[in-house]
Motif scaffolding. Structure first.
Motif, mmCIF file in Angstrom:
data_model
loop_
_atom_site.group_PDB
_atom_site.id
_atom_site.type_symbol
_atom_site.label_atom_id
_atom_site.label_comp_id
_atom_site.label_asym_id
_atom_site.label_seq_id
_atom_site.Cartn_x
_atom_site.Cartn_y
_atom_site.Cartn_z
ATOM 1 N N ASN C 77 4.159 -13.800 -9.575
ATOM 2 C CA ASN C 77 3.254 -14.470 -8.643
ATOM 3 C C ASN C 77 2.848 -13.574 -7.485
ATOM 4 O O ASN C 77 2.115 -13.990 -6.600
ATOM 5 C CB ASN C 77 3.914 -15.721 -8.047
ATOM 6 C CG ASN C 77 3.937 -16.846 -9.024
ATOM 7 O OD1 ASN C 77 3.477 -16.702 -10.138
ATOM 8 N ND2 ASN C 77 4.461 -17.979 -8.607
ATOM 9 N N SER C 78 3.346 -12.358 -7.441
ATOM 10 C CA SER C 78 3.106 -11.517 -6.272
ATOM 11 C C SER C 78 2.008 -10.497 -6.563
ATOM 12 O O SER C 78 1.557 -10.348 -7.694
ATOM 13 C CB SER C 78 4.390 -10.780 -5.891
ATOM 14 O OG SER C 78 4.565 -9.662 -6.717
ATOM 15 N N SER C 79 1.587 -9.795 -5.530
ATOM 16 C CA SER C 79 0.545 -8.788 -5.691
ATOM 17 C C SER C 79 1.008 -7.647 -6.596
ATOM 18 O O SER C 79 0.197 -6.860 -7.070
ATOM 19 C CB SER C 79 0.146 -8.215 -4.337
ATOM 20 O OG SER C 79 -0.383 -9.224 -3.524
ATOM 21 N N LYS C 82 -0.806 -7.182 -9.522
ATOM 22 C CA LYS C 82 -2.096 -6.493 -9.454
ATOM 23 C C LYS C 82 -1.914 -4.992 -9.294
ATOM 24 O O LYS C 82 -2.851 -4.283 -8.964
ATOM 25 C CB LYS C 82 -2.920 -7.012 -8.269
ATOM 26 C CG LYS C 82 -3.287 -8.477 -8.359
ATOM 27 C CD LYS C 82 -4.260 -8.856 -7.253
ATOM 28 C CE LYS C 82 -4.276 -10.364 -7.054
ATOM 29 N NZ LYS C 82 -4.925 -10.751 -5.797
ATOM 30 N N GLY C 83 -0.684 -4.502 -9.443
ATOM 31 C CA GLY C 83 -0.449 -3.078 -9.388
ATOM 32 C C GLY C 83 -0.088 -2.568 -8.007
ATOM 33 O O GLY C 83 -0.036 -1.358 -7.797
ATOM 34 N N GLU C 84 0.172 -3.452 -7.046
ATOM 35 C CA GLU C 84 0.535 -2.980 -5.714
ATOM 36 C C GLU C 84 1.935 -2.379 -5.753
ATOM 37 O O GLU C 84 2.850 -2.943 -6.349
ATOM 38 C CB GLU C 84 0.488 -4.130 -4.708
ATOM 39 C CG GLU C 84 0.704 -3.651 -3.291
ATOM 40 C CD GLU C 84 0.382 -4.728 -2.264
ATOM 41 O OE1 GLU C 84 -0.769 -4.793 -1.831
ATOM 42 O OE2 GLU C 84 1.282 -5.502 -1.918
ATOM 43 N N ASP C 88 3.529 -0.149 -0.528
ATOM 44 C CA ASP C 88 2.420 -0.843 0.126
ATOM 45 C C ASP C 88 2.818 -2.267 0.515
ATOM 46 O O ASP C 88 2.488 -2.739 1.606
ATOM 47 C CB ASP C 88 1.184 -0.871 -0.784
ATOM 48 C CG ASP C 88 0.411 0.446 -0.735
ATOM 49 O OD1 ASP C 88 0.945 1.421 -0.182
ATOM 50 O OD2 ASP C 88 -0.717 0.496 -1.251
ATOM 51 N N GLN C 91 4.786 -2.100 3.664
ATOM 52 C CA GLN C 91 3.972 -1.758 4.838
ATOM 53 C C GLN C 91 3.133 -2.948 5.300
ATOM 54 O O GLN C 91 2.847 -3.088 6.487
ATOM 55 C CB GLN C 91 3.063 -0.557 4.511
ATOM 56 C CG GLN C 91 3.883 0.720 4.404
ATOM 57 C CD GLN C 91 3.025 1.967 4.205
ATOM 58 O OE1 GLN C 91 2.537 2.552 5.152
ATOM 59 N NE2 GLN C 91 2.855 2.354 2.969
ATOM 60 N N ILE C 92 2.743 -3.786 4.357
ATOM 61 C CA ILE C 92 1.920 -4.954 4.708
ATOM 62 C C ILE C 92 2.790 -6.092 5.217
ATOM 63 O O ILE C 92 2.582 -6.616 6.307
ATOM 64 C CB ILE C 92 1.087 -5.397 3.486
ATOM 65 C CG1 ILE C 92 0.091 -4.295 3.118
ATOM 66 C CG2 ILE C 92 0.375 -6.704 3.778
ATOM 67 C CD1 ILE C 92 -0.511 -4.447 1.750
ATOM 68 N N VAL C 93 3.779 -6.480 4.415
ATOM 69 C CA VAL C 93 4.546 -7.692 4.751
ATOM 70 C C VAL C 93 5.392 -7.495 6.003
ATOM 71 O O VAL C 93 5.642 -8.441 6.742
ATOM 72 C CB VAL C 93 5.398 -8.147 3.552
ATOM 73 C CG1 VAL C 93 6.169 -9.411 3.893
ATOM 74 C CG2 VAL C 93 4.507 -8.401 2.340
ATOM 75 N N LYS C 333 5.236 6.460 -7.547
ATOM 76 C CA LYS C 333 4.705 7.214 -6.419
ATOM 77 C C LYS C 333 5.745 7.504 -5.345
ATOM 78 O O LYS C 333 5.443 8.193 -4.360
ATOM 79 C CB LYS C 333 3.518 6.468 -5.799
ATOM 80 C CG LYS C 333 2.298 6.481 -6.705
ATOM 81 C CD LYS C 333 1.156 5.723 -6.105
ATOM 82 C CE LYS C 333 0.053 5.566 -7.150
ATOM 83 N NZ LYS C 333 -0.913 4.545 -6.748
#
Lengths: 355, 355, 355
Positions: C77-79, C82-84, C88, C91-93, C333
């Motif tokens: 259910n998480s980003s 979508k390949g995040e 990242d 850094q966002i949350v 990465k």
């Protein structure tokens, strides 16, 4: 647990129901008076099957009292998937939360849960068995919109054989004086004998009719429920009959101005969308008032001034419960406990099936 | 709903945008002043498709205002899976929550939802149609980091044909004086004609270039977006061209010291990780400021001092919407409503596709 | 981040452990004193694999301190879907939350997360690597129920080879004087050499015995863990041996009156349900006290008066980590960083495997 659990609405007295309804009404009228009443308290919603509306109703109820919420809505995300038993989950999570709401596909799961929880347990639906806060919702709605729970002519339409909300509503309304019932269904989905016996014992008159048109002009309450296609004998029988049990704008024309239409929701096809605009269509109001009923219940249970006599005497037996949907068949370590039914027969402590 | 809904950022005036941006800035500077502003209020996040970042941004926004959250992130766990319509879900859940945030894969779903909700609705993305709080995020970020929304040279790189965030950004920035644009893309993914018309009508100069290097030295803003491999004509075309649209440390060397690099995120490969350390890389700042933009929006909508003119005149039609991604094709009971587009033509009320 | 992260309990000094334990005890005794300590703060639980109990324990801990919670429990259910990247997402949350709790199936994920988070990170389990708040739970429980962490005879039963909670417990208890150990396992699942070396270095006596009966009469603590069927050489070996490692009511008869039975839970079959009624069975108490340990930890980390020295010197290397379960093999990465192990050898910064 001085206050006990809410597993079956019939564990409360009619006076306690009235107390809850009055409290729900007061919260509805004066919501700001209640926004800090559960400060620092935590409610856990343990949903072993998804039921978004019921879960959000409980969550919003707790949050509007100032309390907080934890929980899950998906058994595959829970420790259950690592083989943890319901008993262990209850023993652990009841340490985190002050009050527990459980929803489970197996019958009797809520009572089983309550035996292992150190916090009070609310049954939010255990398979086809009980769903007491739905009935509380119905009572709160009738009381707040009609001003009375007595002397009503109540029509009930749909699947009367399997519909647990219908059976609970009848049981509840038969405890108030002067109510009479008209049942609208197919012969295959007619009300079971035990419900008819219950109404007879309570002295409630009732009749059965084949269509909504046969009674709608005389009803003060029409309680609609869904008939699932798979309940019919054949696809042809379903297609032929389904229209009979659909409430339409046209049929509403014959209804009294003081009719209240209720539905436990979710609705599929059994009420035409056009009926939603009719002021007598109260099913969305019902969903709203359900939240206030749950607020009253949570508050009473946490504030400890309601005593629900949910405990029962029981003993261990060697036999398995004959009901294949009983929680004991999924949770194999639960002791096979039996208690005495109304006629003194042995019944399963959890799902109340006769042994 | 005096305050209306936020379905399309263009339903607000530029003055209202500035008001929201200034409020976001004040919350950012003085967060402690706002921690009880939404006490006792509940926000529901109804995510019919998962979008963790957007959902968490709204949740954190509401919690930091003192409010509370309910919602779901997974349609299979919701009553939807029992056949409940979006309309019924909105009518029910809007009784539990004071403000609703909806995300849905179908175009027009947010407007459809707003017609049935008794609480204000925020569109958190409806398919390829609109995502107004992303654009609000972009405006807040530009305003707070560059100090202006006017007179900027703005580069936009990536999939300019399908990228809804790009189209919204252009529409928004064209309403401020002195902005000019440079578009960096493949011919296949170039900006659609309707966007060019819009820029021309607004008097905004623009040009198209084939690579980042062609313009980076003159930009004040570089807005990066993802190009999905499947958008290219062939795998070979993708492999050959993709490097052209990747922002690297090397390319940043040619950029101005006051460049701001933004990205709506999630990022996949289109910005090299090494660029993250560059002080001009503001996409994580952008994600942070988006939360403050959403705080400002929630607060204004709940405190009722913003009037968003989101209502439109519409009439029922017999025809279906020609857009196969329109919500009306999933939610079959939604009335087929049309309203007037900018040139007086009939457009779908929900997804705004021309009939 | 003055306070650092909690990635490994050994990054704290024994004095800091004692401080946390004393604080947990004070919160347990005076919970009302703490219900507003985290007002206006937000904790994010990022669970890349489901662990309902651990997640609910952290959530209840934060809520009982007055804080709020966001997060997810399901990577699909998480980003991420979508390949995040993890980097990242952090850094966002970390812009939305004041403190982050991460659970991940890959080893080293928590340290990787901490390098990209702007808020402090708590490791809630990173694959088979570390689970420091479980060990904190064990220490809090022993201290609060036995009154001491020293001079104990400790039995540990089950899978001693792969059980990360066992290895952490040994490491922790070896830092207090006078503890001695008895290990109960099969030869195949015996304690690894590095743990024995560690005990020898700390001067802790230990012995290995084949069954619970061989030592239970002399133990002050019996730490039970699960042996998974698939760890045995064959199904026959499993069926033959499993009973040996099950704690029964019968075996408890030989135990001392001051024995404490602990288990990290979930339990499957390794402790008979009948033992639950024995007052020496403290595993559910342990689950409860774990919440108080986590409250103490969150409070200290947010109030900044604990300094956890979690930073390590590291350098980039060209080689891949040899551990196939290392986070670097999933998150491609992530830079391949190595630091110095206890004997000066190169080890992976994330999962601490020797290069």
């Amino acid at each position: 647990m001085a206050c006990g659990n809410l597993l079956d609405l019939n564990d409360c007295s009619v006076e306690e129901w009235i107390g809850l309804i009055n409290l729900a009404n007061d919260i509805y009228v004066n919501p700001r008076d209640y926004i800090h009443r559960c400060d620092g308290r935590v409610l856990a919603t343990l949903f072993y099957e998804p039921s978004t509306r019921t879960q959000m109703s409980f969550q919003a109820a707790m949050l509007r009292l100032g309390g907080q919420i934890i929980g899950f809505d998906n058994p595959v995300n829970s420790s259950v998937s690592k083989g943890e038993t319901l008993m262990d989950t209850m023993q652990i999570v009841s340490n985190y939360a002050d009050i527990m709401v459980i929803r489970h596909p197996q019958e009797g799961a809520a009572r089983a849960a309550s035996l292992y929880s150190t916090s009070p347990v609310i049954n939010a639906g255990d398979g086809g068995h009980l769903h007491p806060t739905q009935t509380l919702t119905d009572l709160v709605t009738l009381s707040m919109t009609k001003g009375t729970l007595s002397g009503l002519h109540i029509g009930v339409c749909g699947d009367l054989k399997y519909g647990r909300t219908v059976h609970s509503l009848l049981k509840a309304m038969s405890r108030f004086p002067g109510n009479r019932f008209t049942f609208i269904s197919t012969p295959e989905l007619a009300l079971p004998a035990y419900c008819k016996n219950l109404l007879n014992a309570a002295g409630c008159p009732f009749e059965e009719v084949p269509s909504i048109e046969d009674c709608i002009g005389d009803l003060e309450l029409l309680y609609m429920t869904r008939i699932q296609a798979e309940r019919f004998s054949s696809k042809e029988a379903y297609e032929k009959q389904r229209g009979v049990f659909i409430l339409t704008e046209e049929k509403m024309k014959a209804a009294r101005s003081n009719l209240a239409v209720l539905h436990p929701l979710p609705r599929v096809d059994e009420i035409e969308a056009a009926v939603d605009r009719d002021p007598r269509a109260l099913y969305f109001t019902q969903a709203k008032l359900g939240m206030y009923g749950r607020m009253a219940l949570i508050l009473r249970m946490l504030e400890d001034d309601i005593v629900i006599h949910s405990e029962r005497d029981y003993r261990l037996t060697e036999n398995s419960c004959p009901n294949p949907h009983c929680i004991t068949h999924l949770e194999r370590k639960l002791p096979h406990n039996v208690c005495k039914g109304q006629d003194g027969e042995d019944i399963c402590l959890y799902c109340e099936t006769k042994y």
